[in-house]
Design an enzyme around this catalytic site. Sequence first.
Site, short mmCIF file in Angstrom:
data_model
loop_
_atom_site.label_atom_id
_atom_site.label_comp_id
_atom_site.label_asym_id
_atom_site.label_seq_id
_atom_site.Cartn_x
_atom_site.Cartn_y
_atom_site.Cartn_z
N GLY A 128 0.86 -1.19 0.00
CA GLY A 128 0.00 0.00 0.00
C GLY A 128 0.89 1.23 0.00
O GLY A 128 0.57 2.27 0.56
N HIS A 173 -8.01 2.92 20.61
CA HIS A 173 -7.05 3.83 21.26
C HIS A 173 -7.40 4.10 22.73
O HIS A 173 -6.57 3.95 23.62
CB HIS A 173 -6.98 5.16 20.51
CG HIS A 173 -6.59 5.02 19.06
ND1 HIS A 173 -5.74 4.05 18.61
CD2 HIS A 173 -6.94 5.75 17.97
CE1 HIS A 173 -5.58 4.18 17.29
NE2 HIS A 173 -6.30 5.20 16.89
N ARG A 223 -7.80 20.36 19.98
CA ARG A 223 -7.20 19.07 19.71
C ARG A 223 -6.36 18.67 20.90
O ARG A 223 -5.39 19.34 21.25
CB ARG A 223 -6.30 19.15 18.46
CG ARG A 223 -5.55 17.86 18.24
CD ARG A 223 -4.64 17.84 17.02
NE ARG A 223 -3.92 16.55 17.06
CZ ARG A 223 -2.66 16.41 17.44
NH1 ARG A 223 -1.93 17.47 17.72
NH2 ARG A 223 -2.10 15.21 17.50
C1 BG6 Z 1 -6.52 7.25 13.81
C2 BG6 Z 1 -7.94 7.56 13.45
O1 BG6 Z 1 -6.42 5.92 14.26
O2 BG6 Z 1 -6.08 8.13 14.82
C3 BG6 Z 1 -8.08 9.00 13.01
O3 BG6 Z 1 -8.38 6.68 12.42
C4 BG6 Z 1 -7.47 9.94 14.04
O4 BG6 Z 1 -9.45 9.31 12.80
C5 BG6 Z 1 -6.08 9.49 14.45
O5 BG6 Z 1 -7.41 11.23 13.47
C6 BG6 Z 1 -5.57 10.29 15.62
O6 BG6 Z 1 -4.24 9.99 15.90
P1 BG6 Z 1 -3.31 11.04 16.69
O7 BG6 Z 1 -2.04 10.30 16.91
O8 BG6 Z 1 -3.19 12.23 15.80
O9 BG6 Z 1 -4.03 11.36 17.94
#
Ligand code: BG6
Length: 486
Positions: free
Chosen positions: A12, A244, A335
């Site tokens: 990919g 997560h 964020r």
């Molecule tokens: C990914 C999700 O697993 O994690 C995304 O599919 C998300 O939607 C991302 O934006 C967030 O990762 P991080 O490391 O930026 O918090």
Amino acid sequence: SESGCLSIVVLGASGDLAKKKTFPALFHLFQQGFLQAGEVHIFGYARSNLSDDGLRERIRGYLKGASDEHVSQFLQLIKYVSGSYDSGEGFELLNNAISEYETSKNNESGSYHRLFYLALPPSVYPSVCKMIRSYCMNPSSHTGWTRVIVEKPFGKDLDSSEKLSAELGKLFEEDQLYRIDHYLGKELVQNLLVLRFANRLFLPLWNRDNIANVQIVFKEDFGTEGRGGYFDQYGIIRDIIQNHLLQVFCLVAMEKPVSLKPEHIRDEKVKVLQSVEPIKHEEVVIGQYDGYKDDPTVPDESNTPTYASVVLRVHNERWEGVPFILKAGKALNSRKAEIRVQFKDAPGDIFRCKKQGRNEFVIRLQPSEAMYMKLTVKKPGLEMATEQSELDLSYGMRYQDVKIPEAYERLILDTIRGDQQHFVRRDELRAAWEIFTPLLHDIDDGKLKSVSYKPGTRGPQEADEMSRRMGYMQTHGYIWVPPTLA
Ligand code: BG6
């Protein structure tokens, strides 16, 4: 060096994940000397018709913070092979390319390793894994290993995930499969075990006697940005919470492992997952931001949540009665990702009328990594008054010369080293799906409806109300601001 003779194959290779995460992570490992020219070769594989240089140019723009020369040296390690994901031809070509490199090498240690990184949609995992198994395994005449990294989504619910696990399980042993959850590669997530089990301070406090509630929060200040069609099939619970945030939850809530051996740690994670009680509808709020359905690839009647707040309850001696609120949302006001452990009120408190808040221990995963403890202190000055303040360990201040590694970089290195501690085991994945599958089916069936919220806000009001109902007490008149270097 880590490697011996190592071939890394990125399947990919022309996709988004590969460009944004996989290749930059490999580049950082190269920069730090973990991958060395002469010992490592990288193969990109995808369907597009590209030359080696074509692929290299696509990647170049994503390799930042380095000299052109360094970048070029790295890019020279990459070869491109094109082929489909379900026919033998392409994988034969790929195998030939790998073998050619292996024989051209003067390999004194005599061991050969092959690492396959599937930066692909999971629909093609089974066929790609079959192809790797049939055409590209490390020949048995070689000592060394073959390992495969896969990335979520691992199915959509318990059944589909189990089906996928069974298919992959027929092709590879569990110790060859590395299921990435990149949150497990984040510095402050990796710090959780140390924090909890190496500090006397926390040991007696980390339980229902002292902790009132725990929140694990993920916020993004942007929406689905062109990946709405993909996102709509999953929603925020499958995208963020079931993996997560649940991984973070495990590390916060699990019992002390027998040792640091990966299997011991993962055993404890499975146990705490199995202790989670069925989720109740009245302890869930789901939301969808206004404008989400403007994306032409999202169906008009979509009920898919872009926000969810879900209460988990752990049925064991340590946690009975303590709500764990897992919250995630897109298109919010900021964020960040953080763990917020709120302690109970001090009993027999003599400052009653003047108190502004409770003790809270906050672990800020990103951005501006930090841990801080909210305390009530005497307001400095002549008056006897109290105020909220903090003990603050901000990484940017405390570790000024340390560059915190990217999650993917660390996890790829772990794979090369054969350390599965920060990867999801098959039974752990199953336990995670067991928790969320009934809720997800009810949402898919429309038995729970997403409420709408305005982009750029905290999300649905209903979620804040639920947190209050769970006993979370917001601190008033106090905001922690990440300190910055002068
Ligand atoms: C990914 C999700 O697993 O994690 C995304 O599919 C998300 O939607 C991302 O934006 C967030 O990762 P991080 O490391 O930026 O918090």
